[in-house]
Design a protein around this motif. Structure first.
Motif, PDB file in Angstrom:
ATOM      1  N   LEU A 357       6.858  -8.676  -6.951  1.00  0.00           N
ATOM      2  CA  LEU A 357       6.267  -7.801  -5.931  1.00  0.00           C
ATOM      3  C   LEU A 357       7.185  -7.698  -4.725  1.00  0.00           C
ATOM      4  CD1 LEU A 357       2.573  -9.104  -5.993  1.00  0.00           C
ATOM      5  CD2 LEU A 357       3.357  -6.869  -6.790  1.00  0.00           C
ATOM      6  N   GLN A 359      10.417  -8.240  -4.712  1.00  0.00           N
ATOM      7  CA  GLN A 359      11.630  -7.535  -5.105  1.00  0.00           C
ATOM      8  C   GLN A 359      11.405  -6.021  -5.136  1.00  0.00           C
ATOM      9  OE1 GLN A 359      12.926  -9.083  -8.840  1.00  0.00           O
ATOM     10  NE2 GLN A 359      14.737  -7.778  -8.854  1.00  0.00           N
ATOM     11  N   ALA A 360      10.197  -5.619  -5.533  1.00  0.00           N
ATOM     12  CA  ALA A 360       9.894  -4.189  -5.607  1.00  0.00           C
ATOM     13  C   ALA A 360       9.473  -3.640  -4.247  1.00  0.00           C
ATOM     14  CB  ALA A 360       8.792  -3.952  -6.638  1.00  0.00           C
ATOM     15  N   ILE A 362       6.830  -4.413  -2.509  1.00  0.00           N
ATOM     16  CA  ILE A 362       5.391  -4.151  -2.442  1.00  0.00           C
ATOM     17  C   ILE A 362       4.690  -5.129  -1.510  1.00  0.00           C
ATOM     18  CG2 ILE A 362       3.246  -4.111  -3.789  1.00  0.00           C
ATOM     19  CD1 ILE A 362       4.966  -3.100  -6.163  1.00  0.00           C
ATOM     20  N   PRO A 375       1.547   0.271   1.150  1.00  0.00           N
ATOM     21  CA  PRO A 375       0.084   0.363   0.986  1.00  0.00           C
ATOM     22  C   PRO A 375      -0.333   1.222  -0.207  1.00  0.00           C
ATOM     23  CG  PRO A 375       0.831   1.480   3.003  1.00  0.00           C
ATOM     24  CD  PRO A 375       1.996   0.725   2.470  1.00  0.00           C
ATOM     25  N   ARG A 377       0.665   0.985  -3.025  1.00  0.00           N
ATOM     26  CA  ARG A 377       0.615   0.150  -4.222  1.00  0.00           C
ATOM     27  C   ARG A 377      -0.100  -1.175  -3.950  1.00  0.00           C
ATOM     28  NH1 ARG A 377       6.457   0.176  -6.958  1.00  0.00           N
ATOM     29  NH2 ARG A 377       7.239   0.163  -4.829  1.00  0.00           N
ATOM     30  N   ALA A 378      -1.073  -1.109  -3.043  1.00  0.00           N
ATOM     31  CA  ALA A 378      -1.795  -2.328  -2.685  1.00  0.00           C
ATOM     32  C   ALA A 378      -2.469  -2.961  -3.902  1.00  0.00           C
ATOM     33  CB  ALA A 378      -2.839  -2.014  -1.609  1.00  0.00           C
TER      34      ALA A 378
ATOM     35  N   MET B 526       6.194  -1.352 -11.658  1.00  0.00           N
ATOM     36  CA  MET B 526       6.690  -1.431 -10.287  1.00  0.00           C
ATOM     37  C   MET B 526       8.071  -0.795 -10.164  1.00  0.00           C
ATOM     38  SD  MET B 526       5.854  -5.241  -9.078  1.00  0.00           S
ATOM     39  CE  MET B 526       4.750  -6.173 -10.077  1.00  0.00           C
ATOM     40  N   PHE B 527       8.816  -0.815 -11.284  1.00  0.00           N
ATOM     41  CA  PHE B 527      10.180  -0.292 -11.278  1.00  0.00           C
ATOM     42  C   PHE B 527      10.258   0.877 -12.249  1.00  0.00           C
ATOM     43  CE2 PHE B 527      10.080  -4.888 -11.101  1.00  0.00           C
ATOM     44  CZ  PHE B 527      10.824  -5.188  -9.975  1.00  0.00           C
ATOM     45  N   ARG B 548       5.521   3.450 -10.776  1.00  0.00           N
ATOM     46  CA  ARG B 548       4.237   3.880 -10.260  1.00  0.00           C
ATOM     47  C   ARG B 548       4.340   3.958  -8.736  1.00  0.00           C
ATOM     48  NH1 ARG B 548       1.372  -0.461 -11.169  1.00  0.00           N
ATOM     49  NH2 ARG B 548       0.769  -0.109 -13.304  1.00  0.00           N
ATOM     50  N   ARG B 549       4.022   5.078  -8.185  1.00  0.00           N
ATOM     51  CA  ARG B 549       4.124   5.220  -6.729  1.00  0.00           C
ATOM     52  C   ARG B 549       2.804   4.920  -6.052  1.00  0.00           C
ATOM     53  NH1 ARG B 549       6.038  10.871  -5.134  1.00  0.00           N
ATOM     54  NH2 ARG B 549       5.817   9.957  -3.063  1.00  0.00           N
ATOM     55  N   LYS B 550       1.721   5.336  -6.712  1.00  0.00           N
ATOM     56  CA  LYS B 550       0.419   5.181  -6.064  1.00  0.00           C
ATOM     57  C   LYS B 550      -0.473   4.363  -6.970  1.00  0.00           C
ATOM     58  CE  LYS B 550      -3.617   7.906  -4.798  1.00  0.00           C
ATOM     59  NZ  LYS B 550      -4.431   7.576  -5.975  1.00  0.00           N
ATOM     60  N   ASP B 551      -0.947   3.278  -6.449  1.00  0.00           N
ATOM     61  CA  ASP B 551      -1.838   2.421  -7.209  1.00  0.00           C
ATOM     62  C   ASP B 551      -2.746   1.722  -6.210  1.00  0.00           C
ATOM     63  OD1 ASP B 551      -3.015   0.805  -9.132  1.00  0.00           O
ATOM     64  OD2 ASP B 551      -1.462  -0.725  -8.973  1.00  0.00           O
ATOM     65  N   VAL B 552      -3.693   2.469  -5.707  1.00  0.00           N
ATOM     66  CA  VAL B 552      -4.598   1.891  -4.717  1.00  0.00           C
ATOM     67  C   VAL B 552      -5.870   2.725  -4.705  1.00  0.00           C
ATOM     68  CG1 VAL B 552      -3.700   3.285  -2.792  1.00  0.00           C
ATOM     69  CG2 VAL B 552      -4.773   1.078  -2.319  1.00  0.00           C
TER      70      VAL B 552
END
Lengths: 397, 600
Positions: A357, A359-360, A362, A375, A377-378, B526-527, B548-552
């Motif tokens: 997380l 590293q990405a 996030i 946010p 990718r919360a 994530m990548f 994935r850009r949006k995950d919320v």
């Protein structure tokens, strides 16, 4: 305003960690007003359309539910949500606030927030609401584009939004907020940019911007299942990033995934929720969190009214210490201020998953707090909390 | 029992020509099964057989029949499978009898397996009773089909029995013809015991149950037995006959068919094809038995839940008991964990084994892309067999690569010759021969790489000929071929489960299809995740699963908290079904879907 019952300074940034943590000890009340002139196709809340003849009985039932709740501390924030609280007569709102004050007492300077539809917000209606003690209004504006408003099943025009904000300003409401929805299928980037610019022009104290979500059981979900266009996550991500940039430039501070505020204008009630604080809930489908126990009411109006607001709890749960701690992290991470790591969070930060997380880009552990840096990718971050126990060694994968 | 009153026979036919229906009718007519008990196709006991309408396991049943001459006969019917994958089982059944009813559909006529099975029966020295079935069908042409049959068998069309297994017409004639034509068994009760085990299965309560055909001597309860091949000694706890319900008898004599129980629970102590002898007075020579068939198709079978590995082993052990063709050895995959490389007779066999493992043993399995057995000669001159893409040496270490070929026999209406040739050419086939059975029907022979035949060839052939073509094939040795290994890489990491061996000309096709499929199956991460197909170090196809850009969830209000937590718990369950390939999370379902052969 300068300082409230919480002793907050207006200068405190909405995303400050101590502000976020402060609300864990505050107390809120939620009251649900389920009535709507028309139910929106994307809405999955406990709502009713064409049940105006039930308003009186419903109000009486909520009053008696409030009366029967064991006494508690003075209330620092009240949130009257819906449904459409502006669809009922202001006297109803007055009775609900009085009932809360009678039973628990409203703290001096308490935030009393209401959701309203722009088309209901005539100067007379707004003035009457102001009389009841409501000092914060949040408009279900959703968009400043007529075509998007039509798609969303909203009955107001962009102009009515502007008028409603002006009326609120004239009456001296302490905080004015706009709710916006982005990423409806068919909405272009340009259309959303205009909505964002228009919202900034209105100079409200607070903005919430939500991605349109297809919730199960809604007309929107049925339409999508039978082939209508679904919201596109990448388009929504673009829209979100645009809004975040523009709001920041306009002095609105990003303090939660979907919320922006000027200093002194965070939504207290929501801050209580995200801090895992306690709140009482009254009315149809309302949720409550008291003494570590979460409970929620029935969602059928007939049932709620027939029981006159007594024994209307549908179900409840009480979490063990580990689950409770995990929950604190999951909800708290929605705030830009993040959450104090605690033992579980520190353990999490040592796992391979957390390393990925980080590293990405996030999430990260900064000064004893877990912070979500992206946010959008919360949930990617919180999902990795799922299997974590914090007591035993993490199993790796 | 007098051997001259016994007749042992099988029914052989092309698939769907009505073999099981005929068996039902014979059981009904001879009173072995009352009408009330009569379910359709009584002999197909396995659920799978009923669902797929095919017969997988050979079964034996005893019929009591009073013939036209007034004498009572015992007819032992051995049911056989009708699919090309199960030729081996057909041979086994044939070895247990003296005669075979060759059944042909009156509308379809002689098909590829009709011929293949007829040749097997002739080779086994059996008396063949030619029968035309389904004479009640509007499209039936029994006269023409009788001529075809006579042409193939070299007899008189007048000798062909006409029946309708569905309506029961001609069944008595057939029974009389069996009594008349099929020779009685030859064995002697005075010779030392010799009985052939032609099938067996495992019963949870009784242990191993073997089906036997006694050739010489008798076998009775309490007898001490010697198993010729395993040299194992066991004592008979029960012998009996199948009516079709298992019914104990005191003993089985020469020519008789029945079951044998010795109380043995260890499945490896009984071998199908072995000869049962008397321990006290062993015969000097065992019966011929049969060569165990060579598996043609290999695939990795892995339990979805790694903890089921031992259960999978036990299940395979039990299946092998009555499926000697099943071959397996442990295999490990970085992506799928521990499992087995399993050899099958063909794709249908593979499907059936997999379904039986899942259904009868409650296992949840992932199967890797099927492959044939290649022969690799490395630069050092050493040759070896390769059954798994992982075992393929590096391209530059390979001197020569060979793949198995088959001789395929296709029977079809002559109007379809063009489309069949087109298909065979696309599958790298070469025509060997063509001859007309009649002006309308043609028999085509081709040499084809087995790898091309075992996958979708038959389905393709069927759809191009509207179901009119039939196919049979037999091994035709190895031939040198330009083969390569295609690897699939996720984020630069090869995923062993997706590697395959392919002809160089088809490598791109496989790589592209797999990469496209995986792009749709692998959730955004994530990548960015590059998915590549490679031959050696050369990338031949590429796709990317964008990060994935949006995950919320948009909103989180008071009422969402419990819901959000429950969602998280569900996701935790979901996470268990994820396999990590490097840093890429791949759902179990993606492996399963990507490996499904009959996609696209």
């Amino acid at each position: 305003m300068a300082g409230g019952p919480l002793g907050l300074e207006t200068a405190v940034r909405p995303d400050a960690p101590d502000l976020a943590d402060h609300f864990a000890g505050a107390r809120g009340v939620y009251v649900h007003v389920p009535f709507c002139a028309r139910v929106c196709p994307y809405c999955d809340f406990a709502v009713v359309e064409g049940a105006e003849d039930q308003i009186e009985q419903y109000t009486a039932a909520v009053e008696s539910e409030i009366e029967s709740e064991p006494r508690w501390h003075a209330i620092e924030t009240v949130f009257i949500g819906g449904g459409t609280p502006s669809h009922v007569d202001p006297s109803v709102i007055g009775r609900l606030i009085e009932a809360i004050d009678r039973r628990f007492g409203l703290a001096a300077g308490a935030e009393v927030s209401i959701e309203a539809n722009p088309e209901d917000w005539s100067p007379a209606h707004a003035a009457a609401i102001s009389e009841t003690g409501v000092n914060r209004v949040s408009f279900g504006a959703q968009s400043l584009q007529a075509s998007t408003l039509r798609f969303l099943g909203r009955r107001h025009s962009p102009d009515q939004i502007r008028k409603a904000v002006r009326v609120s300003r004239d009456l001296g409401f302490r905080s004015v907020s706009l709710d916006l929805i982005f990423g409806a299928p068919g909405e272009s980037a340009e259309m959303w940019r205009e909505t964002v610019a228009g919202a900034i022009d209105l100079a409200t104290d607070h903005v919430s911007a939500y991605a349109l979500t297809v919730e199960r059981g809604t007309p929107l979900s049925r339409a999508v299942r039978s082939g209508a266009a679904a919201p596109d996550p990448d388009t929504q991500a673009d829209a979100y990033e645009h809004a975040a940039t523009q709001f920041a430039r306009a002095g609105l501070v990003h303090y939660e995934v979907s919320n922006w505020a000027r200093p002194g204008h965070v939504c207290w009630y929501n801050m209580v929720v995200w801090a895992q604080g306690e709140y009482l809930g009254f009315g149809l489908g309302a949720h409550q969190h008291r003494a570590g126990r979460r409970s929620w009411n029935v969602r059928r109006l007939e049932t709620y009214v027939a029981r006159r607001g007594i024994a209307v709890e549908a179900s409840s749960e009480t979490l063990g210490p580990l689950e409770r701690e995990r929950e604190r992290l999951v909800i708290g991470l929605r705030r830009r201020a993040g959450v104090t790591a605690g033992r579980l969070g520190e353990r999490w930060a040592t796992t391979d998953e957390f390393a990925r997380l980080r590293q990405a880009g996030i999430a990260g552990l900064i000064d004893g707090r877990i912070i979500v840096l992206d946010p959008l990718r919360a949930d990617t971050a919180t999902r990795s909390l799922a299997g974590l126990t914090g007591v035993e060694a993490p199993d790796g994968s | 029992m007098r051997t001259d009153r016994i007749r042992n026979f099988s029914i052989i036919a092309h698939i769907d020509h009505g073999k099981s229906t005929l068996a039902d009718r014979l059981l009904e007519r001879t009173g072995a099964v009352s009408e009330r008990e009569m379910r359709e196709q009584v002999l197909d006991t396995m659920d799978l057989e009923r669902e797929r309408g095919i017969t997988i396991k050979a079964q034996a049943v005893r019929l009591d029949y009073t013939a036209a001459d007034g004498a009572d006969y015992v007819l032992n019917l051995i049911d056989t499978p009708g699919h090309v994958d199960f030729t081996y089982e057909v041979s086994r059944s044939l070895a247990a009898g003296e005669g075979a009813v060759l059944l042909v559909d009156a509308a379809q006529g002689v098909e590829a397996q009709t011929l293949a099975n007829a040749y097997l029966a002739v080779e086994a020295g059996l008396e063949i009773v030619p029968v035309v079935n389904k004479i009640d069908l509007p499209a039936a042409d029994p006269g023409r089909v009788s001529e075809e049959l006579a042409g193939v068998l070299g007899g008189d069309p007048e000798d062909v029995v006409w029946i309708s297994a569905k309506t029961g017409k001609g069944i008595d004639d057939l029974l009389d013809r069996i009594v008349e034509s099929v020779p009685p068994p030859q064995g002697s009760p005075d010779h030392p015991l010799r009985a052939l085990i032609f099938d067996s299965y495992y019963d949870a309560y009784r242990g191993v149950v073997s089906y036997v055909r006694v050739v010489d001597g008798t076998i009775g309860t309490g007898d001490a037995l010697l198993f010729a091949a395993t040299r194992d000694r066991q004592e008979v706890t029960e012998v009996g006959v199948l009516l079709p319900a298992a019914t104990p008898v005191a003993s089985l004599g020469p020519g008789e068919t029945g079951y044998l129980i010795t109380g043995v629970k260890q499945i490896d102590r009984i071998r199908v094809g072995d000869t049962v002898m008397s321990a006290a007075n062993p015969a000097s020579q065992a019966l011929p038995g049969y060569a165990v068939p060579k598996p043609m198709v290999f695939s990795g079978l892995f339990p979805s839940d790694g903890e089921d590995f031992e259960r999978l082993r036990e299940a395979l052990d039990k299946l092998r008991l009555n499926d000697a063709s099943l071959l397996y050895e442990p295999e490990s995959s970085r992506a799928l964990g521990f499992g087995f490389r399993v050899g099958f007779l063909g794709l249908l066999h593979m499907d059936i084994v997999r379904e039986r493992l899942e259904r009868e043993y409650g296992l949840d399995l992932v199967a890797t892309a099927p492959t044939v057995e290649y022969r690799v000669t490395t630069n050092d001159g050493v040759s070896r067999e390769v059954r798994s893409p992982q075992d393929m040496p590096d391209a530059n270490a390979i001197e020569q690569l060979e793949e198995p070929y088959v001789r395929a026999m296709i029977l079809a209406p002559s109007g379809y010759i063009g489309t069949i040739m087109e298909l065979v050419t696309a599958k790298r086939g070469q025509q060997v021969a063509m001859h007309y059975l009649s002006p309308e029907r043609v028999e085509l022979s081709y040499d084809l790489p087995l790898a091309e035949v075992v996958f979708d060839f038959f389905d393709n052939l069927k759809s191009r000929t509207r179901g009119y073509a039939s196919l049979d094939y037999e091994p035709e040795g190895y031939r040198q071929s330009d083969l390569v290994r295609v690897d699939i890489l996720l984020n630069g990491q090869p995923v062993d489960a997706f590697s395959t061996i392919s002809h160089r000309d088809k490598a791109y096709e496989y790589g592209k299809a797999m990469v496209d499929r995986l792009r749709k199956l692998i959730p955004r991460q994530m990548f960015d995740v590059p998915i590549q197909a490679a031959v050696g170090s050369r990338i031949i196809a590429r796709e990317t699963v964008k990060a994935r850009r949006k995950d919320v969830t948009a909103k989180c209000y008071g009422g969402d908290i419990s819901r959000k937590r429950k969602l998280l718990e569900k996701q935790k369950e979901g996470k268990k079904r994820m396999k990590m390939v490097g840093s890429v999370e791949v759902p179990q379902e993606a492996f399963i879907s990507a490996l499904q052969v009959d996609q696209d």
